[in-house]
Design a protein around this motif. Sequence first.
Motif, PDB file in Angstrom:
ATOM      1  N   LYS A   1      -2.576  -8.780   0.873  1.00 54.89           N
ATOM      2  CA  LYS A   1      -1.770  -9.376   1.931  1.00 54.89           C
ATOM      3  C   LYS A   1      -2.619  -9.626   3.179  1.00 54.89           C
TER       4      LYS A   1
ATOM      5  N   ALA B   1      -4.567   1.596  -5.490  1.00 55.45           N
ATOM      6  CA  ALA B   1      -3.360   1.882  -4.709  1.00 55.45           C
ATOM      7  C   ALA B   1      -3.242   0.972  -3.491  1.00 55.45           C
TER       8      ALA B   1
ATOM      9  N   ALA C   1      -0.258   1.597 -10.133  1.00 60.25           N
ATOM     10  CA  ALA C   1      -0.704   0.659  -9.098  1.00 60.25           C
ATOM     11  C   ALA C   1      -0.641  -0.794  -9.541  1.00 60.25           C
TER      12      ALA C   1
ATOM     13  N   HIS D   1      -2.587  -4.159  -3.216  1.00 62.99           N
ATOM     14  CA  HIS D   1      -1.542  -5.093  -2.785  1.00 62.99           C
ATOM     15  C   HIS D   1      -1.582  -5.273  -1.269  1.00 62.99           C
ATOM     16  N   ALA D   2      -1.792  -4.162  -0.549  1.00 63.44           N
ATOM     17  CA  ALA D   2      -1.869  -4.221   0.909  1.00 63.44           C
ATOM     18  C   ALA D   2      -3.077  -5.054   1.344  1.00 63.44           C
TER      19      ALA D   2
ATOM     20  N   ARG E   1       0.422  -4.512 -10.566  1.00 60.48           N
ATOM     21  CA  ARG E   1       1.424  -5.398  -9.986  1.00 60.48           C
ATOM     22  C   ARG E   1       2.121  -6.119 -11.112  1.00 60.48           C
TER      23      ARG E   1
ATOM     24  N   PRO F   1       5.805   0.409   3.302  1.00 67.28           N
ATOM     25  CA  PRO F   1       5.878  -0.861   4.051  1.00 67.28           C
ATOM     26  C   PRO F   1       4.529  -1.568   4.148  1.00 67.28           C
ATOM     27  N   ASP F   2       3.432  -0.807   4.216  1.00 71.88           N
ATOM     28  CA  ASP F   2       2.128  -1.450   4.359  1.00 71.88           C
ATOM     29  C   ASP F   2       1.606  -2.014   3.036  1.00 71.88           C
ATOM     30  N   GLY F   3       2.375  -1.830   1.952  1.00 72.16           N
ATOM     31  CA  GLY F   3       1.987  -2.436   0.680  1.00 72.16           C
ATOM     32  C   GLY F   3       1.257  -1.502  -0.268  1.00 72.16           C
ATOM     33  N   THR F   4       0.865  -0.297   0.202  1.00 73.96           N
ATOM     34  CA  THR F   4       0.214   0.617  -0.729  1.00 73.96           C
ATOM     35  C   THR F   4       1.268   1.241  -1.646  1.00 73.96           C
ATOM     36  N   VAL F   5       0.829   1.673  -2.824  1.00 69.47           N
ATOM     37  CA  VAL F   5       1.771   2.254  -3.774  1.00 69.47           C
ATOM     38  C   VAL F   5       1.357   3.680  -4.121  1.00 69.47           C
TER      39      VAL F   5
END
Lengths: 508, 144
Positions: B60, B53, A323, B56-57, A325, A159-163
């Motif tokens: 945002k 990693a 990682a 992307h967070a 996008r 949810p926080d956007g990390t992968v």
Amino acid sequence: MKHYSIAAILALLAASPARASIGETIDGLFAASTGWFVALIFANLPGTSIPWIVGWLVIGAVVFTLYFGFVQFRSFGHALALVRGKYTDPKDAGEVSHFQALATALSGTVGLGNIAGVAVAVSIGGAGATFWMILAGILGMATKFTECTLGVKYRNEYPDGTVSGGPMYYLDKGFRERGLPLGKFMAVLFSIFCVLGALGGGNMFQANQAASQVQSVLGVPAWITGAVLTVVVFIVIIGGIKSIARVTEKVVPIMGLGYVGVGMLILIANYDMVFWAIGEIFRGAFTDSGIVGGIVGAIIQGFRRAAFSNEAGIGSAPIAHSAVRTKEPITEGFVSLLEPLIDTVIVCTMTALVIIITQQLMIDAETGRYILNDAGGVATVGDVAPGVPLTSAAFGSAFGWAPYALSVAVILFAFSTMITWSYYGMKGWTYIVGEGKTKEMIFKLIFCFFVFVGAVSSLGSVLDFSDAALFAMGVVNVIGLYLLMPIVKRELKSYMDRLESGEIKAFK
Amino acid sequence: MTEIYLIAVDGSDASQRALSYTAERAKAAGAKVVLAHVLEWSPYSFLTQEELAERHARRKQEVARAESTVLGPMQSILSEQGLAAESVVRYGHVTETLCDIAKEVDATQIVIGRMGQSGLTARLFGSVAGSLAQVAPVPCTIVP
């Protein structure tokens, strides 16, 4: 001459009792505790002297090459276009680009395998090992393509956007999607080997070679280098001092270019020898050049080193590449196929050519066959040890300063590979035991401890264990790739159709 | 045709000056205002594994921060004066990206505040305002 002085230093240090006792004790303990694992992984095929594992990754690479219709050649141009950002929407700037994912994955793979591993390969398998190494590298491009596409497709996004991605995720989710059993079991098994591989090839092997290079060039005892490396790794992964890692990440690509550049200079300076060296490579690849095991020996060494260096099929690259996008997982697959090319076909081949051209391997002038030493390897000028010292001697015979520059490169390569692998190992570890501050700290402490163990251990048992752990990852991963490859094929077909119809457009 | 003024802002005093300069003129001309904030970014920089990693967070967060601390306050200043303003946050090479945005929104003019760097730094690295003046696709006003 340079290599005589190196040999003298080595002999001097080997004679010092303190080092011998620490090194030998740890080595003995190590061999005793990991010997069964190594023996299992490197067991010969019944009735032959070929370790079954060597064929495993190469057969996998051949299968993927054929199954995807030589994707490494057909989509090579498209891969370059993707890396240059031609298909990236400018509005997505600020996300991880294809180039960044590739560069970071490369800094984990371009490392001591390219410098030390290749030297080991040619000093046991002769010049001919180079040919098989390049072939394995080219085939390995298809394996990377497969695993990295899956890595992106089945990564976890929080949810926080990390992968978080890698074989453990595609083994689990991909198997479930196809209705196959044991996905979770395979994922956990992979994670266990990933932790071991991170401690072995991603850590001890690196620390060992860095320490032995510093010892042979500067005369600093291995335990000192080991202690320093341990402290610096500790500071970065536990202390959270990101700046050191960031500096290394920036310096390593430059080092890589510099390494290839200096290699090129040596080739240019010996331009009259280049065709002879290429001839040697082919002669050794297809005829018995006097090494132990003949042609098969050369094949085994070449394949083994290629797999160890570019890690195709091992399952480490998908962790790094996931990682990126992108809406199309397959695009990262295309990009990742450049990795074995750069790592093995360019950088490893450069090392091999320099060693061959500077004539470090002793050849009997009358028979044209290699002269063997007591250990069964090819005798080298000045009797330098296989691994970094051989590469160092080769570069040093052309440029006196090269061994010093190489020492810096070796330490930085080793360090960046260790940092990258500490991340891979952590991903495996947290997959097994779950996430959490304490659990992560335990792994980090274990990791730091093994930096020191690797540095003071002698090469033999460390190298065997490193290889064994890495290949064990490959066993699990490649089984998964076979079972999941129809998914990649579907992605490939759909993407290619849309690229042809113009639905996927270049932005630049 | 309505005039569209693009203001390049970064939260500095210079961009505040550019804002008040543009606001006056936009009111007089009945022009629309677009606020553009560009974060310096190169797709060819090197990142560590963890940075990959978290990227992307982070992105945002960075966009949210830009909107709340830079663009939001400026938009409310404009709306107090009865001007509606769009805003754009983008990553990339600052000058090039500003030119791209100008073309996208059909800006008739770009306004940018000058940081007023002098000496060696400016000579070596140039300034955004300076290079924008060189390459802008539409008239460019630099507010001192």
